[in-house]
Write a protein that holds these residues in place. Structure first.
Motif, PDB file in Angstrom:
ATOM      1  N   LEU A 144       0.823  -1.207   0.000  1.00  0.00           N
ATOM      2  CA  LEU A 144       0.000   0.000   0.000  1.00  0.00           C
ATOM      3  C   LEU A 144       0.857   1.256   0.000  1.00  0.00           C
ATOM      4  N   MET A 145       1.916   1.261   0.795  1.00  0.00           N
ATOM      5  CA  MET A 145       2.807   2.419   0.854  1.00  0.00           C
ATOM      6  C   MET A 145       3.493   2.672  -0.486  1.00  0.00           C
ATOM      7  N   ILE A 146       3.851   1.593  -1.183  1.00  0.00           N
ATOM      8  CA  ILE A 146       4.556   1.729  -2.452  1.00  0.00           C
ATOM      9  C   ILE A 146       3.666   2.360  -3.519  1.00  0.00           C
ATOM     10  N   SER A 147       2.387   2.010  -3.539  1.00  0.00           N
ATOM     11  CA  SER A 147       1.509   2.445  -4.631  1.00  0.00           C
ATOM     12  C   SER A 147       0.597   3.626  -4.300  1.00  0.00           C
ATOM     13  N   LEU A 148       0.306   3.867  -3.024  1.00  0.00           N
ATOM     14  CA  LEU A 148      -0.711   4.857  -2.672  1.00  0.00           C
ATOM     15  C   LEU A 148      -0.315   6.277  -3.047  1.00  0.00           C
ATOM     16  N   PHE A 149       0.867   6.705  -2.630  1.00  0.00           N
ATOM     17  CA  PHE A 149       1.229   8.116  -2.795  1.00  0.00           C
ATOM     18  C   PHE A 149       1.413   8.492  -4.257  1.00  0.00           C
ATOM     19  N   ILE A 150       1.991   7.595  -5.039  1.00  0.00           N
ATOM     20  CA  ILE A 150       2.147   7.886  -6.462  1.00  0.00           C
ATOM     21  C   ILE A 150       0.787   7.943  -7.150  1.00  0.00           C
ATOM     22  N   THR A 151      -0.179   7.148  -6.661  1.00  0.00           N
ATOM     23  CA  THR A 151      -1.533   7.193  -7.210  1.00  0.00           C
ATOM     24  C   THR A 151      -2.188   8.541  -6.925  1.00  0.00           C
ATOM     25  N   LYS A 190      -9.904   9.942 -17.730  1.00  0.00           N
ATOM     26  CA  LYS A 190     -10.165   8.502 -17.814  1.00  0.00           C
ATOM     27  C   LYS A 190      -8.887   7.723 -18.121  1.00  0.00           C
ATOM     28  N   ASN A 191      -8.116   8.198 -19.086  1.00  0.00           N
ATOM     29  CA  ASN A 191      -6.887   7.486 -19.455  1.00  0.00           C
ATOM     30  C   ASN A 191      -5.858   7.514 -18.328  1.00  0.00           C
ATOM     31  N   ILE A 192      -5.760   8.646 -17.637  1.00  0.00           N
ATOM     32  CA  ILE A 192      -4.811   8.755 -16.525  1.00  0.00           C
ATOM     33  C   ILE A 192      -5.199   7.788 -15.407  1.00  0.00           C
ATOM     34  N   ILE A 193      -6.479   7.697 -15.106  1.00  0.00           N
ATOM     35  CA  ILE A 193      -6.946   6.793 -14.051  1.00  0.00           C
ATOM     36  C   ILE A 193      -6.661   5.341 -14.428  1.00  0.00           C
ATOM     37  N   ILE A 194      -6.915   4.990 -15.702  1.00  0.00           N
ATOM     38  CA  ILE A 194      -6.648   3.628 -16.161  1.00  0.00           C
ATOM     39  C   ILE A 194      -5.152   3.316 -16.077  1.00  0.00           C
ATOM     40  N   ASN A 195      -4.317   4.286 -16.479  1.00  0.00           N
ATOM     41  CA  ASN A 195      -2.867   4.086 -16.395  1.00  0.00           C
ATOM     42  C   ASN A 195      -2.406   3.932 -14.949  1.00  0.00           C
ATOM     43  N   CYS A 196      -3.026   4.685 -14.039  1.00  0.00           N
ATOM     44  CA  CYS A 196      -2.700   4.552 -12.618  1.00  0.00           C
ATOM     45  C   CYS A 196      -3.056   3.162 -12.109  1.00  0.00           C
ATOM     46  N   LEU A 197      -4.173   2.616 -12.577  1.00  0.00           N
ATOM     47  CA  LEU A 197      -4.559   1.264 -12.173  1.00  0.00           C
ATOM     48  C   LEU A 197      -3.545   0.244 -12.679  1.00  0.00           C
ATOM     49  N   LYS A 198      -3.047   0.459 -13.905  1.00  0.00           N
ATOM     50  CA  LYS A 198      -2.034  -0.454 -14.446  1.00  0.00           C
ATOM     51  C   LYS A 198      -0.761  -0.409 -13.608  1.00  0.00           C
ATOM     52  N   VAL A 199      -0.349   0.806 -13.253  1.00  0.00           N
ATOM     53  CA  VAL A 199       0.857   0.954 -12.434  1.00  0.00           C
ATOM     54  C   VAL A 199       0.624   0.369 -11.047  1.00  0.00           C
ATOM     55  N   ASN A 200      -0.570   0.590 -10.511  1.00  0.00           N
ATOM     56  CA  ASN A 200      -0.913   0.113  -9.166  1.00  0.00           C
ATOM     57  C   ASN A 200      -0.771  -1.391  -9.025  1.00  0.00           C
ATOM     58  N   ILE A 201      -1.264  -2.109 -10.010  1.00  0.00           N
ATOM     59  CA  ILE A 201      -1.252  -3.565  -9.883  1.00  0.00           C
ATOM     60  C   ILE A 201       0.183  -4.083  -9.888  1.00  0.00           C
ATOM     61  N   SER A 202       1.051  -3.462 -10.681  1.00  0.00           N
ATOM     62  CA  SER A 202       2.458  -3.885 -10.676  1.00  0.00           C
ATOM     63  C   SER A 202       3.168  -3.471  -9.401  1.00  0.00           C
ATOM     64  N   MET A 203       2.886  -2.246  -8.913  1.00  0.00           N
ATOM     65  CA  MET A 203       3.501  -1.786  -7.657  1.00  0.00           C
ATOM     66  C   MET A 203       3.026  -2.620  -6.471  1.00  0.00           C
ATOM     67  N   SER A 204       1.754  -2.998  -6.493  1.00  0.00           N
ATOM     68  CA  SER A 204       1.226  -3.848  -5.411  1.00  0.00           C
ATOM     69  C   SER A 204       1.894  -5.215  -5.422  1.00  0.00           C
ATOM     70  N   LEU A 205       2.143  -5.743  -6.607  1.00  0.00           N
ATOM     71  CA  LEU A 205       2.817  -7.041  -6.709  1.00  0.00           C
ATOM     72  C   LEU A 205       4.262  -6.938  -6.207  1.00  0.00           C
ATOM     73  N   ILE A 206       4.934  -5.832  -6.560  1.00  0.00           N
ATOM     74  CA  ILE A 206       6.306  -5.621  -6.071  1.00  0.00           C
ATOM     75  C   ILE A 206       6.300  -5.529  -4.541  1.00  0.00           C
ATOM     76  N   GLY A 207       5.344  -4.767  -3.996  1.00  0.00           N
ATOM     77  CA  GLY A 207       5.253  -4.631  -2.552  1.00  0.00           C
ATOM     78  C   GLY A 207       4.968  -5.959  -1.854  1.00  0.00           C
ATOM     79  N   SER A 208       4.127  -6.758  -2.469  1.00  0.00           N
ATOM     80  CA  SER A 208       3.799  -8.078  -1.872  1.00  0.00           C
ATOM     81  C   SER A 208       4.996  -8.991  -1.904  1.00  0.00           C
TER      82      SER A 208
END
Length: 208
Positions: A144-151, A190-208
């Motif tokens: 959460l810390m890895i992905s939240l602030f950049i989001t 819309k595109n920025i939000i979708i791109n943030c979701l793409k980045v989020n899923i990878s950052m969440s995986l890295i954090g996990s």
């Protein structure tokens, strides 16, 4: 079957050849990386205890599969990743919305967001384990810390980048702030939000 002109057929052949070259190069890059990794590990150029090796990865994978533990580990990692992804996405969007809605609040917290985003989150891992405990919650918190602030920062900057003249036009038509947000700000990003979701899923995986 459709008939193509000679020129179009040549174009399709060139496109297929180009696609084949790209796929071949991608495969060769991966293969070369794995070979160099394995050789460096076997010859002692790199510490195999810290960096492992492809053969050790395959051995561990096979061992987990034989012990019926592989899918349990996969399930836990996917669960942790999805939980942190959902929380970071919802919180990130919500906080970015609050910052856009209250400009004074955004100016107050802006330097703190920058500082928090620049913190070395992985280096804080031992402290997080001490604070929360060596359990699943600490892993989710790390992701959460890895992905939240950049989001928050990306979505808020997207909200701020909407053309001021469009907002002024809606205000002249007596649109409320909520209507401006729903009809202009969110659709424009819309595109920025979708791109943030793409980045989020990878950052969440890295954090996990």
């Amino acid at each position: 079957m459709p008939t193509y002109s000679k020129e179009h057929q040549e174009f399709l052949k060139k496109r297929r050849r180009k696609k084949g070259v790209i796929l071949s190069c991608q495969f060769l890059i991966i293969l070369s990386f794995l070979l160099i990794w394995e050789i460096a590990s076997k010859t002692g150029i790199i510490n195999s205890f810290l960096s492992s090796s492809p053969s050790q990865v395959v051995t561990t994978f096979t061992s987990l599969l034989e012990q019926n533990n592989l899918w349990n580990h996969v399930y836990i990692t996917v669960y942790e990743t999805l939980i942190s992804f959902v929380i970071a996405s919802v919180l990130g969007f919500g906080i970015a919305t609050l910052l856009w809605w209250f400009s004074t609040l955004a100016k107050i917290v802006d330097p703190y967001l920058t500082i928090l985003n620049s913190l070395p989150k992985v280096a804080l891992g031992p402290l997080i384990i001490i604070w929360i405990g060596a359990n699943m919650n600490s892993i989710i918190f790390m992701a959460l810390m890895i992905s939240l602030f950049i989001t928050i920062i990306n979505i808020y900057n997207g909200f701020q980048s909407v053309d001021y003249y469009y907002i002024t036009l809606l205000k002249t038509l007596n649109a409320s702030k909520s209507q401006i947000f729903q009809k202009l700000i969110v659709p424009s990003n819309k595109n920025i939000i979708i791109n943030c979701l793409k980045v989020n899923i990878s950052m969440s995986l890295i954090g996990s």
